[in-house]
Design a protein around this motif. Structure first.
Motif, PDB file in Angstrom:
ATOM      1  N   SER A 177      -7.201  30.258 -20.031  1.00 45.22           N
ATOM      2  CA  SER A 177      -7.842  31.312 -19.247  1.00 45.22           C
ATOM      3  C   SER A 177      -8.829  30.717 -18.241  1.00 45.22           C
ATOM      4  CB  SER A 177      -8.581  32.260 -20.184  1.00 45.22           C
ATOM      5  OG  SER A 177      -9.793  31.674 -20.640  1.00 45.22           O
ATOM      6  N   PRO A 178      -9.339  31.544 -17.319  1.00 47.09           N
ATOM      7  CA  PRO A 178     -10.287  31.042 -16.320  1.00 47.09           C
ATOM      8  C   PRO A 178     -11.534  30.404 -16.908  1.00 47.09           C
ATOM      9  CG  PRO A 178      -9.435  33.163 -15.647  1.00 47.09           C
ATOM     10  CD  PRO A 178      -8.945  32.932 -17.044  1.00 47.09           C
ATOM     11  N   THR A 179     -11.990  30.879 -18.064  1.00 44.39           N
ATOM     12  CA  THR A 179     -13.174  30.301 -18.692  1.00 44.39           C
ATOM     13  C   THR A 179     -12.855  28.998 -19.409  1.00 44.39           C
ATOM     14  OG1 THR A 179     -14.215  32.465 -18.957  1.00 44.39           O
ATOM     15  CG2 THR A 179     -14.978  30.734 -20.429  1.00 44.39           C
ATOM     16  N   GLU A 225      -6.788  23.185 -11.725  1.00 46.35           N
ATOM     17  CA  GLU A 225      -5.625  22.315 -11.883  1.00 46.35           C
ATOM     18  C   GLU A 225      -4.934  22.526 -13.226  1.00 46.35           C
ATOM     19  OE1 GLU A 225      -8.591  21.446 -10.867  1.00 46.35           O
ATOM     20  OE2 GLU A 225      -8.433  20.233  -9.034  1.00 46.35           O
ATOM     21  N   ARG A 226      -5.714  22.635 -14.293  1.00 44.03           N
ATOM     22  CA  ARG A 226      -5.117  22.799 -15.624  1.00 44.03           C
ATOM     23  C   ARG A 226      -4.427  24.158 -15.752  1.00 44.03           C
ATOM     24  NH1 ARG A 226      -2.394  20.045 -19.117  1.00 44.03           N
ATOM     25  NH2 ARG A 226      -2.704  20.675 -21.287  1.00 44.03           N
ATOM     26  N   ILE A 258      -6.978  27.437  -3.384  1.00 43.81           N
ATOM     27  CA  ILE A 258      -7.122  28.514  -4.370  1.00 43.81           C
ATOM     28  C   ILE A 258      -8.580  28.840  -4.627  1.00 43.81           C
ATOM     29  CG2 ILE A 258      -6.749  29.094  -6.806  1.00 43.81           C
ATOM     30  CD1 ILE A 258      -4.091  27.623  -6.618  1.00 43.81           C
ATOM     31  N   GLY A 259      -9.389  27.804  -4.789  1.00 52.77           N
ATOM     32  CA  GLY A 259     -10.816  28.029  -4.959  1.00 52.77           C
ATOM     33  C   GLY A 259     -11.252  28.248  -6.390  1.00 52.77           C
ATOM     34  N   SER A 260     -11.108  29.466  -6.921  1.00 57.14           N
ATOM     35  CA  SER A 260     -11.669  29.790  -8.228  1.00 57.14           C
ATOM     36  C   SER A 260     -10.615  29.776  -9.321  1.00 57.14           C
ATOM     37  CB  SER A 260     -12.325  31.168  -8.193  1.00 57.14           C
ATOM     38  OG  SER A 260     -11.338  32.187  -8.118  1.00 57.14           O
ATOM     39  N   THR A 261     -11.077  29.608 -10.559  1.00 58.52           N
ATOM     40  CA  THR A 261     -10.167  29.652 -11.701  1.00 58.52           C
ATOM     41  C   THR A 261      -9.613  31.067 -11.905  1.00 58.52           C
ATOM     42  OG1 THR A 261     -12.025  30.012 -13.233  1.00 58.52           O
ATOM     43  CG2 THR A 261     -11.278  27.733 -12.896  1.00 58.52           C
TER      44      THR A 261
END
Length: 233
Positions: free
Chosen positions: A44-46, A51-52, A119-122
């Motif tokens: 998840s984003p957190t 990249e992952r 993309i910038g953010s997760t």
């Protein structure tokens, strides 16, 4: 289940590695007919970097769809767990969606708009990855269909499981609380409720007619977004 026994074989696999996923599919086929595939791996984003997320959620899902298209048995079925996040920023332009759906898997992460600096953010990386999951399921349904098999996606909302708990306790926790308040369902989901829903009806009238589909199961969160009751995080 009472009176039934199962043999369980486990295999640690990094879904972001093509050879590892192909070896998993080969090992599963060697045990007998592969009749059911459920792909749940994701971060998840957190939990991860841009990249992952791209390597696990986006590329890893494409590897699984490709590998098991060669291993699934006739009459078999697959499910990919996507996310309501894939609906949040879609649809993208026709050119972007076409590229996400059809680019050869080994070349996916070379697409210009999938470069981390673009993309910038997760959060955006996660949403883009999950939209790609739905699109790749659509195109994979053709290859799976050649083996008389089906594959579909499920896009859940906030289901109280380990991944969601990390998000609820992370920097977007307040947003998720707002999600709970404004969504038509008025609550988060649980794995138990999801399993009960999927058992009814036990045998759909035309199951083989459903393939390449994406079932949105988010308690109305996407509806709230479309209606302007909720903003994106």
């Amino acid at each position: 289940m009472s009176g039934e026994g199962y043999d369980v074989t486990t295999r640690v696999t990094d879904v972001s590695e093509q050879e590892a996923v192909e070896a998993l599919a080969d090992a599963a086929a060697a045990l007998g007919p592969v009749t059911q595939v459920v792909h749940t791996a994701g971060v998840s984003p957190t939990q991860a970097t841009v990249e992952r997320i791209l390597h696990v959620d986006l590329l890893g899902t494409a590897f699984v769809l490709d590998a098991f298209a060669h291993a699934i048995a006739p009459g078999g079925a697959g499910i990919v767990i996507a996310s309501m996040a894939g609906q949040r920023e879609s649809p993208h332009t026709h050119e972007i969606e076409h590229a996400l759906a059809t680019t050869e898997t080994s070349q996916l992460l070379t697409l210009p708009f999938l470069q981390p600096e673009r993309i910038g953010s997760t959060v955006h990386a996660y949403a883009l990855s999950k939209r790609t999951n739905s699109l790749r399921v659509q195109t994979a349904a053709v290859a799976w269909g050649r083996r008389a098999a089906r594959v579909n996606a499920v896009s859940p909302g906030a289901i109280i499981a380990p991944l969601a708990r990390d998000e609820l306790s992370g920097p977007r926790g307040e947003w998720f609380e707002q999600v709970r308040k404004v969504s038509p369902a008025g609550r988060f989901g649980t794995p138990e409720r999801g399993r009960r829903r999927r058992r009814l009806p036990a045998r759909p009238a035309k199951p083989r007619f459903v393939t390449g589909a994406d079932l949105l199961m988010d308690g109305g969160v996407t509806a709230a977004l479309r209606a302007g009751e909720l903003t994106t995080p």
